[in-house]
Design a protein around this motif. Structure first.
Motif: not given
Length: 347
Positions: A181-183, A212-216, A240-247, A266-268
């Motif tokens: 996952v990335v963030e 978690k392999v990356a965060r930006q 496999d997945a991305l979490w984005n803090h803000d829409d 997939l993205m959240v």
């Protein structure tokens, strides 16, 4: 939390976390209109007209979709009550200007103040000034430095956002070996960003198959979201997945994803923007869910201020007084419940 809780339960407006001296209970909005606190015969706040209350409202400049929704929610909620007059200031991100606006409301001798400070630390003294003048303060979201500066705090749960996002992603990937996952975070100099990341990391600890392999870090803008997401996609050829803090920054992130031709994850998202909910409903992008940070808290702040001004408690609770802290639940909205939440989505 289990998937059934994060995906289906605890609708805001149907249940919010309420902390009163260590007691955690549910603050329901669907009680009978004549509901009374169970332990006494002092009436709880309801929709029936009562003592007139003038509420002063001071928020920051609406330079972000969520902040604009805060103002709209406060204004529309006040219109619901014939016994409420709302004295709203022109929002400002200049702390000196906002302090002046609050002082004007104090001088007008409003009954209750609702304040979403541009900077909680900087506005603590004016919150104290209001309280010492006998005007109770409902501190909205960005918290003052001391509880002495407010009678009640109501706001979102940044740690809970990360926790909900991590648990949702974990449930989707729990059967995949060596999932990655990335963030895409927000501004790293903000405490709320650190809290969201910490919650996300803590949730992922429940899923040993996920790394978690990356965060930006981006800046909560469309432009920064697009630029930083492009960098992530270039650096990470598969995940496999991305979490984005803000829409809002997610709009830019989705542009970068589309430009890169990527659809292998997939993205959240985060906060609950209308555009995100529409994308989730359409089901034609990588965005599959968003974690709420409900701007409806401003409407609830008006409800609490009205109850304060009328000397009433909260329907469904035994206490004579409204609680000291109300922390909203960070629900996950996905294809299963998006229709239910769509009316709360902000532009």
């Amino acid at each position: 939390m289990p998937e059934t809780t994060s995906r289906r339960g605890l609708l805001f407006g149907a249940a919010a976390a309420v902390t009163t001296g260590g007691l955690l209970t549910a603050c329901t909005s669907n009680e009978p209109k004549d509901a009374k606190p169970a332990a006494n015969d002092k009436p709880a706040a309801d929709d029936k007209p009562g003592k007139h209350v003038t509420i002063g409202f001071a928020g920051p400049q609406a330079d972000h979709g969520w902040l604009n929704a805060i103002n709209d929610n406060a204004t529309e909620r006040a219109k619901k009550y014939s016994d409420v007059t709302l004295e709203a200031t022109e929002g400002s991100n200049d702390t000196a200007a906002q302090i002046g606006q609050v002082e004007t409301l104090i001088n007008k001798k409003v009954d209750v103040l609702v304040i979403l400070p541009a900077d909680g630390k900087a506005l603590t003294q004016v919150g104290l000034k209001a309280m010492r003048a006998g005007i109770p303060v409902v501190n909205l979201d960005r918290i003052f430095n001391t509880p002495q500066a407010y009678r009640c705090w109501i706001g979102g749960d940044n740690y809970g956002m990360g926790l909900s996002a991590g648990n949702y992603i974990g449930e989707q990937l729990k059967d995949k070996k060596n999932a990655k996952v990335v963030e895409l975070a927000g501004l790293d100099n903000l405490e709320l960003t650190k809290q969201r990341s910490q919650g996300f990391d803590d949730a992922l600890k429940n899923f040993p198959n996920i790394r978690k392999v990356a965060r930006q870090a981006a800046e909560f803008t469309v432009e920064s979201g697009q630029a930083k997401m492009a960098q992530l996609l270039q650096a990470q050829k598969n995940f496999d997945a991305l979490w984005n803090h803000d829409d809002d920054q997610g709009v830019g992130a989705l542009r970068a994803i589309k430009q890169a031709g990527r659809d292998d994850f997939l993205m959240v998202g985060g906060a609950g923007a209308l555009s995100a909910m529409q994308a989730i409903e359409a089901g034609n992008s990588v965005l599959k869910a968003t974690v709420l940070y409900p701007p409806t808290m401003a409407a609830s702040a008006i409800d609490l201020a009205r109850a304060l001004g009328q000397g009433k408690g909260v329907s469904g609770m035994a206490e004579f007084e409204i609680p000291a802290h109300v922390t909203l639940f960070s629900a996950v909205v996905d294809k299963d419940n998006v229709a239910q939440y769509m009316p709360t989505g902000f532009k």
